[in-house]
Motif scaffolding. Structure first.
Motif, PDB file in Angstrom:
ATOM      1  N   PHE A   1      45.275  47.867  47.615  1.00 28.65           N
ATOM      2  CA  PHE A   1      43.825  48.026  47.848  1.00 28.65           C
ATOM      3  C   PHE A   1      43.054  47.460  46.660  1.00 28.65           C
ATOM      4  O   PHE A   1      43.506  47.562  45.515  1.00 28.65           O
ATOM      5  CB  PHE A   1      43.455  49.494  48.013  1.00 28.65           C
ATOM      6  N   THR A   2      41.877  46.916  46.946  1.00 28.35           N
ATOM      7  CA  THR A   2      41.008  46.403  45.902  1.00 28.35           C
ATOM      8  C   THR A   2      39.578  46.859  46.162  1.00 28.35           C
ATOM      9  O   THR A   2      39.028  46.593  47.238  1.00 28.35           O
ATOM     10  CB  THR A   2      41.041  44.874  45.843  1.00 28.35           C
ATOM     11  N   ILE A   3      38.997  47.532  45.175  1.00 27.44           N
ATOM     12  CA  ILE A   3      37.611  47.959  45.290  1.00 27.44           C
ATOM     13  C   ILE A   3      36.742  46.968  44.529  1.00 27.44           C
ATOM     14  O   ILE A   3      37.133  46.457  43.470  1.00 27.44           O
ATOM     15  CB  ILE A   3      37.416  49.398  44.751  1.00 27.44           C
ATOM     16  N   SER A   4      35.575  46.692  45.069  1.00 28.45           N
ATOM     17  CA  SER A   4      34.639  45.779  44.416  1.00 28.45           C
ATOM     18  C   SER A   4      33.218  46.185  44.797  1.00 28.45           C
ATOM     19  O   SER A   4      33.024  47.036  45.678  1.00 28.45           O
ATOM     20  CB  SER A   4      34.913  44.330  44.819  1.00 28.45           C
ATOM     21  N   ARG A   5      32.251  45.584  44.119  1.00 28.58           N
ATOM     22  CA  ARG A   5      30.867  45.910  44.412  1.00 28.58           C
ATOM     23  C   ARG A   5      29.975  44.718  44.173  1.00 28.58           C
ATOM     24  O   ARG A   5      30.336  43.799  43.419  1.00 28.58           O
ATOM     25  CB  ARG A   5      30.406  47.102  43.568  1.00 28.58           C
ATOM     26  N   ASP A   6      28.823  44.746  44.807  1.00 30.52           N
ATOM     27  CA  ASP A   6      27.797  43.732  44.620  1.00 30.52           C
ATOM     28  C   ASP A   6      26.495  44.482  44.368  1.00 30.52           C
ATOM     29  O   ASP A   6      25.874  44.992  45.311  1.00 30.52           O
ATOM     30  CB  ASP A   6      27.698  42.832  45.854  1.00 30.52           C
ATOM     31  N   ASN A   7      26.099  44.565  43.121  1.00 29.19           N
ATOM     32  CA  ASN A   7      24.908  45.351  42.790  1.00 29.19           C
ATOM     33  C   ASN A   7      23.624  44.714  43.323  1.00 29.19           C
ATOM     34  O   ASN A   7      22.632  45.403  43.546  1.00 29.19           O
ATOM     35  CB  ASN A   7      24.822  45.554  41.281  1.00 29.19           C
ATOM     36  N   ALA A   8      23.638  43.414  43.501  1.00 30.64           N
ATOM     37  CA  ALA A   8      22.450  42.740  44.029  1.00 30.64           C
ATOM     38  C   ALA A   8      22.203  43.117  45.489  1.00 30.64           C
ATOM     39  O   ALA A   8      21.061  43.072  45.961  1.00 30.64           O
ATOM     40  CB  ALA A   8      22.601  41.234  43.899  1.00 30.64           C
ATOM     41  N   LYS A   9      23.264  43.497  46.176  1.00 29.37           N
ATOM     42  CA  LYS A   9      23.161  43.839  47.602  1.00 29.37           C
ATOM     43  C   LYS A   9      23.331  45.335  47.865  1.00 29.37           C
ATOM     44  O   LYS A   9      23.293  45.761  49.018  1.00 29.37           O
ATOM     45  CB  LYS A   9      24.202  43.072  48.407  1.00 29.37           C
ATOM     46  N   ASN A  10      23.532  46.113  46.820  1.00 32.30           N
ATOM     47  CA  ASN A  10      23.793  47.558  46.970  1.00 32.30           C
ATOM     48  C   ASN A  10      24.971  47.810  47.906  1.00 32.30           C
ATOM     49  O   ASN A  10      24.909  48.648  48.814  1.00 32.30           O
ATOM     50  CB  ASN A  10      22.553  48.292  47.481  1.00 32.30           C
ATOM     51  N   MET A  11      26.046  47.066  47.669  1.00 34.23           N
ATOM     52  CA  MET A  11      27.222  47.167  48.524  1.00 34.23           C
ATOM     53  C   MET A  11      28.460  47.470  47.689  1.00 34.23           C
ATOM     54  O   MET A  11      28.595  46.999  46.556  1.00 34.23           O
ATOM     55  CB  MET A  11      27.462  45.866  49.285  1.00 34.23           C
ATOM     56  N   VAL A  12      29.361  48.228  48.275  1.00 29.12           N
ATOM     57  CA  VAL A  12      30.684  48.435  47.692  1.00 29.12           C
ATOM     58  C   VAL A  12      31.702  48.174  48.793  1.00 29.12           C
ATOM     59  O   VAL A  12      31.441  48.441  49.969  1.00 29.12           O
ATOM     60  CB  VAL A  12      30.825  49.854  47.090  1.00 29.12           C
ATOM     61  N   TYR A  13      32.842  47.637  48.394  1.00 28.00           N
ATOM     62  CA  TYR A  13      33.851  47.193  49.356  1.00 28.00           C
ATOM     63  C   TYR A  13      35.218  47.780  49.019  1.00 28.00           C
ATOM     64  O   TYR A  13      35.503  48.114  47.874  1.00 28.00           O
ATOM     65  CB  TYR A  13      33.947  45.665  49.347  1.00 28.00           C
ATOM     66  N   LEU A  14      36.046  47.869  50.029  1.00 28.18           N
ATOM     67  CA  LEU A  14      37.444  48.237  49.830  1.00 28.18           C
ATOM     68  C   LEU A  14      38.290  47.312  50.685  1.00 28.18           C
ATOM     69  O   LEU A  14      38.290  47.417  51.913  1.00 28.18           O
ATOM     70  CB  LEU A  14      37.702  49.702  50.206  1.00 28.18           C
ATOM     71  N   GLN A  15      38.974  46.395  50.032  1.00 28.89           N
ATOM     72  CA  GLN A  15      39.902  45.502  50.717  1.00 28.89           C
ATOM     73  C   GLN A  15      41.262  46.183  50.762  1.00 28.89           C
ATOM     74  O   GLN A  15      41.811  46.552  49.725  1.00 28.89           O
ATOM     75  CB  GLN A  15      39.992  44.166  49.984  1.00 28.89           C
ATOM     76  N   MET A  16      41.777  46.348  51.958  1.00 28.92           N
ATOM     77  CA  MET A  16      43.041  47.051  52.136  1.00 28.92           C
ATOM     78  C   MET A  16      44.057  46.106  52.750  1.00 28.92           C
ATOM     79  O   MET A  16      43.878  45.631  53.871  1.00 28.92           O
ATOM     80  CB  MET A  16      42.839  48.275  53.045  1.00 28.92           C
ATOM     81  N   ASP A  17      45.100  45.823  52.014  1.00 25.82           N
ATOM     82  CA  ASP A  17      46.182  44.943  52.463  1.00 25.82           C
ATOM     83  C   ASP A  17      47.487  45.720  52.567  1.00 25.82           C
ATOM     84  O   ASP A  17      47.614  46.811  52.023  1.00 25.82           O
ATOM     85  CB  ASP A  17      46.336  43.772  51.486  1.00 25.82           C
ATOM     86  N   SER A  18      48.431  45.122  53.254  1.00 21.63           N
ATOM     87  CA  SER A  18      49.763  45.743  53.414  1.00 21.63           C
ATOM     88  C   SER A  18      49.625  47.196  53.852  1.00 21.63           C
ATOM     89  O   SER A  18      50.262  48.100  53.301  1.00 21.63           O
ATOM     90  CB  SER A  18      50.553  45.653  52.101  1.00 21.63           C
ATOM     91  N   LEU A  19      48.813  47.417  54.848  1.00 20.99           N
ATOM     92  CA  LEU A  19      48.538  48.780  55.296  1.00 20.99           C
ATOM     93  C   LEU A  19      49.776  49.444  55.869  1.00 20.99           C
ATOM     94  O   LEU A  19      50.634  48.793  56.482  1.00 20.99           O
ATOM     95  CB  LEU A  19      47.408  48.760  56.324  1.00 20.99           C
TER      96      LEU A  19
END
Length: 125
Positions: free
Chosen positions: A67-85
């Motif tokens: 899993f990889t967490i990331s964010r974009d403060n310009a867009k007020n977004m946070v993400y969670l990329q989930m691989d090999s589930l």
């Protein structure tokens, strides 16, 4: 304040999903953000967190490297990329905002004061 999580769905084991969380939070760029999950019949558990700057992250041991967490403060977004589930990743996933401004990451749910409604991730074997 509203946190809107999306991107859940049904995926086969070994597949990938990308979760997104849109935050209508005025202080978003100063809040650490986290993802938690709750499987049926189990308590909610920490998955991943990211500092306000995005420079530091923290993961539950069982998702590290997948899993990889990331964010974009310009867009007020946070993400969670989930691989090999895996089937054991099946749960409702929640995004949350840490109430401590300019803080480090936390794996404690009590540090998070705003929560989204959750998005269901189902991993079939």
């Amino acid at each position: 304040v509203q946190l809107q999580a999306s991107g859940g769905g049904l995926v086969q084991a070994g597949g990938s999903l990308s979760l997104s969380c849109a935050a209508s939070l005025r202080t978003f760029s100063r809040n650490a953000m986290g993802w938690f999950r709750q499987a049926p019949g189990k308590e909610r558990e920490f998955v991943a967190a990211i500092t306000w700057s995005g420079l530091n992250t923290r993961y539950k041991d069982s998702v590290k490297g997948r899993f990889t967490i990331s964010r974009d403060n310009a867009k007020n977004m946070v993400y969670l990329q989930m691989d090999s589930l895996k089937p054991e990743d099946t749960a409702v996933y929640y995004c949350a905002a840490d109430g401590r401004l300019l803080s480090g990451t936390s794996d404690l749910s009590r540090d998070y004061i705003y929560w989204g409604q959750g998005t269901l991730v189902t991993v079939s074997s």
